[in-house]
Design an enzyme around this catalytic site. Structure first.
Site, mmCIF file in Angstrom:
data_model
loop_
_atom_site.group_PDB
_atom_site.id
_atom_site.type_symbol
_atom_site.label_atom_id
_atom_site.label_comp_id
_atom_site.label_asym_id
_atom_site.label_seq_id
_atom_site.Cartn_x
_atom_site.Cartn_y
_atom_site.Cartn_z
ATOM 1 N N PHE A 59 0.822 -1.217 0.000
ATOM 2 C CA PHE A 59 0.000 0.000 0.000
ATOM 3 C C PHE A 59 0.853 1.264 0.000
ATOM 4 O O PHE A 59 0.360 2.321 -0.390
ATOM 5 C CB PHE A 59 -0.846 0.081 1.276
ATOM 6 C CG PHE A 59 -1.901 -0.975 1.425
ATOM 7 C CD1 PHE A 59 -3.092 -0.890 0.729
ATOM 8 C CD2 PHE A 59 -1.712 -2.052 2.283
ATOM 9 C CE1 PHE A 59 -4.083 -1.853 0.883
ATOM 10 C CE2 PHE A 59 -2.692 -3.021 2.444
ATOM 11 C CZ PHE A 59 -3.882 -2.923 1.743
ATOM 12 N N SER B 111 -5.016 1.752 -9.061
ATOM 13 C CA SER B 111 -6.103 2.728 -8.979
ATOM 14 C C SER B 111 -6.861 2.810 -10.300
ATOM 15 O O SER B 111 -6.279 2.638 -11.383
ATOM 16 C CB SER B 111 -5.483 4.100 -8.671
ATOM 17 O OG SER B 111 -6.427 5.115 -8.848
ATOM 18 N N TYR C 70 0.475 10.847 -10.897
ATOM 19 C CA TYR C 70 0.127 9.780 -9.955
ATOM 20 C C TYR C 70 -0.333 8.532 -10.716
ATOM 21 O O TYR C 70 0.118 7.418 -10.455
ATOM 22 C CB TYR C 70 -0.969 10.292 -9.001
ATOM 23 C CG TYR C 70 -1.636 9.205 -8.199
ATOM 24 C CD1 TYR C 70 -0.954 8.549 -7.182
ATOM 25 C CD2 TYR C 70 -2.953 8.817 -8.467
ATOM 26 C CE1 TYR C 70 -1.564 7.534 -6.451
ATOM 27 C CE2 TYR C 70 -3.570 7.818 -7.743
ATOM 28 C CZ TYR C 70 -2.869 7.179 -6.738
ATOM 29 O OH TYR C 70 -3.478 6.164 -6.015
ATOM 30 N N LYS D 171 1.228 4.553 -11.041
ATOM 31 C CA LYS D 171 0.470 3.313 -10.758
ATOM 32 C C LYS D 171 0.549 2.375 -11.957
ATOM 33 O O LYS D 171 0.775 1.170 -11.805
ATOM 34 C CB LYS D 171 -0.990 3.644 -10.438
ATOM 35 C CG LYS D 171 -1.176 4.313 -9.092
ATOM 36 C CD LYS D 171 -0.937 3.332 -7.978
ATOM 37 C CE LYS D 171 -0.789 3.989 -6.630
ATOM 38 N NZ LYS D 171 -0.388 3.107 -5.559
ATOM 39 N N TYR E 206 -8.484 0.105 -7.299
ATOM 40 C CA TYR E 206 -9.585 0.611 -6.464
ATOM 41 C C TYR E 206 -10.263 1.781 -7.169
ATOM 42 O O TYR E 206 -9.603 2.627 -7.753
ATOM 43 C CB TYR E 206 -9.106 1.150 -5.117
ATOM 44 C CG TYR E 206 -8.055 0.385 -4.379
ATOM 45 C CD1 TYR E 206 -7.970 -1.002 -4.434
ATOM 46 C CD2 TYR E 206 -7.138 1.070 -3.585
ATOM 47 C CE1 TYR E 206 -6.996 -1.673 -3.717
ATOM 48 C CE2 TYR E 206 -6.162 0.407 -2.867
ATOM 49 C CZ TYR E 206 -6.092 -0.970 -2.955
ATOM 50 O OH TYR E 206 -5.125 -1.622 -2.244
HETATM 51 P P1 NAD Z 1 -2.630 6.519 3.002
HETATM 52 O O1 NAD Z 1 -1.817 7.717 2.716
HETATM 53 O O2 NAD Z 1 -3.614 6.582 4.089
HETATM 54 O O3 NAD Z 1 -1.680 5.250 3.234
HETATM 55 C C1 NAD Z 1 -0.421 5.123 2.638
HETATM 56 C C2 NAD Z 1 0.583 4.831 3.738
HETATM 57 O O4 NAD Z 1 1.874 4.713 3.143
HETATM 58 C C3 NAD Z 1 0.660 5.950 4.777
HETATM 59 O O5 NAD Z 1 0.532 5.406 6.072
HETATM 60 C C4 NAD Z 1 2.031 6.554 4.554
HETATM 61 O O6 NAD Z 1 2.600 7.030 5.774
HETATM 62 C C5 NAD Z 1 2.804 5.389 3.970
HETATM 63 N N1 NAD Z 1 3.935 5.800 3.127
HETATM 64 C C6 NAD Z 1 3.932 6.746 2.155
HETATM 65 N N2 NAD Z 1 5.144 6.801 1.592
HETATM 66 C C7 NAD Z 1 5.911 5.854 2.182
HETATM 67 C C8 NAD Z 1 7.240 5.430 2.020
HETATM 68 N N3 NAD Z 1 8.057 6.006 1.129
HETATM 69 N N4 NAD Z 1 7.703 4.408 2.786
HETATM 70 C C9 NAD Z 1 6.900 3.833 3.706
HETATM 71 N N5 NAD Z 1 5.632 4.212 3.915
HETATM 72 C C10 NAD Z 1 5.131 5.204 3.154
HETATM 73 O O7 NAD Z 1 -3.342 6.125 1.620
HETATM 74 P P2 NAD Z 1 -4.463 5.042 1.341
HETATM 75 O O8 NAD Z 1 -5.681 5.777 0.938
HETATM 76 O O9 NAD Z 1 -4.528 4.054 2.430
HETATM 77 O O10 NAD Z 1 -3.858 4.387 0.033
HETATM 78 C C11 NAD Z 1 -3.117 3.179 0.080
HETATM 79 C C12 NAD Z 1 -2.691 2.824 -1.324
HETATM 80 O O11 NAD Z 1 -3.851 2.691 -2.148
HETATM 81 C C13 NAD Z 1 -1.821 3.889 -1.980
HETATM 82 O O12 NAD Z 1 -0.827 3.236 -2.742
HETATM 83 C C14 NAD Z 1 -2.781 4.619 -2.901
HETATM 84 O O13 NAD Z 1 -2.132 5.146 -4.027
HETATM 85 C C15 NAD Z 1 -3.729 3.505 -3.298
HETATM 86 N N6 NAD Z 1 -5.064 3.977 -3.689
HETATM 87 C C16 NAD Z 1 -5.773 4.759 -2.828
HETATM 88 C C17 NAD Z 1 -7.042 5.224 -3.206
HETATM 89 C C18 NAD Z 1 -7.817 6.143 -2.304
HETATM 90 O O14 NAD Z 1 -8.735 6.830 -2.827
HETATM 91 N N7 NAD Z 1 -7.565 6.199 -1.015
HETATM 92 C C19 NAD Z 1 -7.581 4.849 -4.452
HETATM 93 C C20 NAD Z 1 -6.829 4.025 -5.285
HETATM 94 C C21 NAD Z 1 -5.559 3.593 -4.890
HETATM 95 C C1 WQD Z 2 -14.914 12.752 -6.459
HETATM 96 C C2 WQD Z 2 -15.903 13.740 -7.053
HETATM 97 C C3 WQD Z 2 -14.907 15.797 -7.819
HETATM 98 C C4 WQD Z 2 -13.729 17.373 -3.942
HETATM 99 C C5 WQD Z 2 -9.415 10.584 -6.969
HETATM 100 C C6 WQD Z 2 -8.153 10.182 -7.650
HETATM 101 C C7 WQD Z 2 -8.144 8.708 -7.873
HETATM 102 C C8 WQD Z 2 -8.428 7.915 -6.599
HETATM 103 C C9 WQD Z 2 -9.628 8.422 -5.905
HETATM 104 C C10 WQD Z 2 -6.333 7.252 -5.647
HETATM 105 C C11 WQD Z 2 -15.355 14.428 -8.301
HETATM 106 C C12 WQD Z 2 -15.895 16.043 -6.702
HETATM 107 C C13 WQD Z 2 -14.228 16.569 -4.955
HETATM 108 C C14 WQD Z 2 -14.402 18.614 -3.651
HETATM 109 C C15 WQD Z 2 -16.014 18.106 -5.363
HETATM 110 N N1 WQD Z 2 -7.360 7.993 -5.640
HETATM 111 N N2 WQD Z 2 -15.345 16.934 -5.640
HETATM 112 N N3 WQD Z 2 -15.529 18.907 -4.378
HETATM 113 O O1 WQD Z 2 -11.433 12.462 -8.535
HETATM 114 O O2 WQD Z 2 -12.819 10.360 -8.532
HETATM 115 O O3 WQD Z 2 -10.512 10.266 -7.790
HETATM 116 O O4 WQD Z 2 -9.526 9.836 -5.743
HETATM 117 O O5 WQD Z 2 -6.005 6.432 -6.457
HETATM 118 O O6 WQD Z 2 -6.879 8.427 -8.344
HETATM 119 O O7 WQD Z 2 -8.067 10.861 -8.891
HETATM 120 O O8 WQD Z 2 -12.178 11.404 -6.345
HETATM 121 O O9 WQD Z 2 -12.908 12.280 -4.179
HETATM 122 O O10 WQD Z 2 -11.313 13.661 -5.556
HETATM 123 O O11 WQD Z 2 -13.667 13.390 -6.304
HETATM 124 O O12 WQD Z 2 -17.026 18.444 -5.972
HETATM 125 O O13 WQD Z 2 -13.990 19.375 -2.784
HETATM 126 O O14 WQD Z 2 -16.118 14.792 -6.107
HETATM 127 O O15 WQD Z 2 -15.033 16.797 -8.794
HETATM 128 O O16 WQD Z 2 -16.412 14.590 -9.182
HETATM 129 P P1 WQD Z 2 -11.775 11.197 -7.905
HETATM 130 P P2 WQD Z 2 -12.450 12.716 -5.508
#
Ligand code: NAD
Ligand code: WQD
Length: 347
Positions: free
Chosen positions: A93, A137, A161, A165, A190
């Site tokens: 993660f 993602s 970003y 990925k 995700y």
């Molecule tokens: P998060 O920031 O809560 O968790 C990521 C963790 O990684 C954090 O605890 C951070 O301290 C740690 N970290 C960051 N850089 C590091 C490094 N260089 N070495 C060790 N630890 C490090 O984010 P999350 O929402 O839990 O996301 C987890 C993973 O899922 C990420 O790779 C993110 O890109 C991916 N992801 C998240 C979402 C989302 O919307 N939350 C969507 C799609 C994919």
């Molecule tokens: C959702 C909707 C915004 C904030 C992003 C990353 C994606 C993934 C998930 C990690 C959109 C609207 C948002 C605000 C708003 N992360 N919005 N006001 O853009 O689908 O995806 O997060 O992998 O990579 O791109 O999610 O939560 O930013 O936005 O109106 O203050 O909410 O325009 O339509 P998004 P989001």
């Protein structure tokens, strides 16, 4: 029982996955630099497990450090071996996830997300550990005209970003192709994870200025922010706001456990799966649901579209269902209720 290395295990999705694995008796070894989380999360894990008398401190190992530091990673593998808790597989993660920051500081994102992953894979290989599940993602997809996104849809990210990925997905494919009899690799794409554990004891880090909608809604609900700006009400959708595929983080955590089990049962595997509910909701529907289930008014105003947004994003979930017979269980109502239950403890 297997010992699973969880990089980024004190983060939002990582911590929920730790709970899911610990509840099934796995040992877990967490690596985290704490750049976007804190050690307090470990107390949250303990408190949740104590609710069901399931806490065993010998099953959780924590190492603070950065995945870009190879000697640190090697020490974790060696130390685990010494403790007779050899690392069997990895859920990866750890990484940075802010789209806007990735555009302004691309080298940082390539360094952490890609170089960090290469370091990890090198050390895994040196230690004969070749099973990895990676957090990818939906942001890797590019063909916004043909929805829902299928795993076979065009990969064409629109930001740094997303490129990082897609790059790690490609690296996993390359190492699998080079030695397919040894590696078991999986990438989970995700969609929009929100919500938190129903206990309210762990959740998403709400520090700083959130980019994503759900933590923003919560900050308005708790009075930290005056109002939510909705980015556009002129999108070609039913109510003019964007549609997204929200998934409860507890469902998402569960799918890591199920996918990992699938990988471990095979001699060799290379998987890519969408993880969403397959049913999108609009920004306005999300806000109205949040207001209804939590009985709180959200002050919002329409503003202009956000650069890089797309009108609709949602997953074709048939592949994950056919392969793992898995479907998310929790509703948008659950996401809003549980997410707020955590966020109000953070104020
Ligand atoms: P998060 O920031 O809560 O968790 C990521 C963790 O990684 C954090 O605890 C951070 O301290 C740690 N970290 C960051 N850089 C590091 C490094 N260089 N070495 C060790 N630890 C490090 O984010 P999350 O929402 O839990 O996301 C987890 C993973 O899922 C990420 O790779 C993110 O890109 C991916 N992801 C998240 C979402 C989302 O919307 N939350 C969507 C799609 C994919
Ligand atoms: C959702 C909707 C915004 C904030 C992003 C990353 C994606 C993934 C998930 C990690 C959109 C609207 C948002 C605000 C708003 N992360 N919005 N006001 O853009 O689908 O995806 O997060 O992998 O990579 O791109 O999610 O939560 O930013 O936005 O109106 O203050 O909410 O325009 O339509 P998004 P989001």
């Amino acid at each position: 029982m297997k010992n699973i290395l969880i990089t980024g295990g004190t983060g939002f999705i990582g911590s929920h996955t730790c709970i899911s694995l610990l509840e099934d008796g796995y040992d877990i070894t967490i690596i985290d630099s704490l750049i976007n989380s804190s050690k307090k999360v470990l107390e949250g894990l303990r408190d949740i497990l104590e609710l069901t008398n399931n806490f065993d401190e010998n099953k959780i190992h924590f190492y603070e450090g950065d995945i870009r530091n190879t000697s640190f990673l090697q020490d974790v593998f060696l130390d685990s071996k010494k403790k007779k808790k050899t690392i069997d597989c990895v859920i990866h993660f750890a990484g940075l996830k802010a789209v806007r920051e990735s555009k302004s500081n691309p080298l940082l994102y390539w360094d952490v997300n890609v170089k960090g992953s290469i370091n990890l894979l090198n050390i895994m290989q040196e230690n004969d550990c070749r099973t990895i599940l990676f957090s990818s993602s939906a942001t890797v997809y590019g063909d916004i005209e043909n929805l829902p996104f299928k795993e076979s849809s065009l990969i064409n990210p629109s930001n740094t970003y997303g490129y990082t990925k897609a790059a790690v997905e490609n690296i996993l494919k390359n190492i699998f192709d080079a030695d397919s009899s040894k590696w078991r690799v999986g990438s989970l794409r995700y969609f929009n994870p929100i919500g938190s554990h129903p206990s309210g004891l762990i959740g998403e880090n709400s520090r700083g200025k959130p980019e994503n909608i759900f933590p923003y809604i919560c900050q308005v609900a708790s009075g930290i922010k005056d109002k939510l700006y909705i980015f556009g009400n002129d999108w070609p959708t039913f109510d003019g706001t964007c549609y997204r595929d929200y998934i409860h983080v507890v469902d998402l955590a569960e799918v890591h456990k199920i996918t990992l089990k699938y990988l471990l049962e095979r001699d060799s595997a290379n998987l890519t799966l969408n993880v969403g509910k397959g049913k999108p909701f609009s920004v306005l529907e999300l806000i109205k649901t949040f207001e209804r289930v939590n009985n709180i008014k959200i002050n919002y105003e329409f503003s202009s579209r956000r650069d890089g947004d797309i009108a609709i994003s949602f997953a074709d979930t048939s592949k994950i269902y056919n392969l793992l017979k898995w479907k998310p269980l929790k509703s948008l109502e659950d996401m809003c209720k549980d997410g707020w239950n955590w966020q109000k403890t953070c104020v």
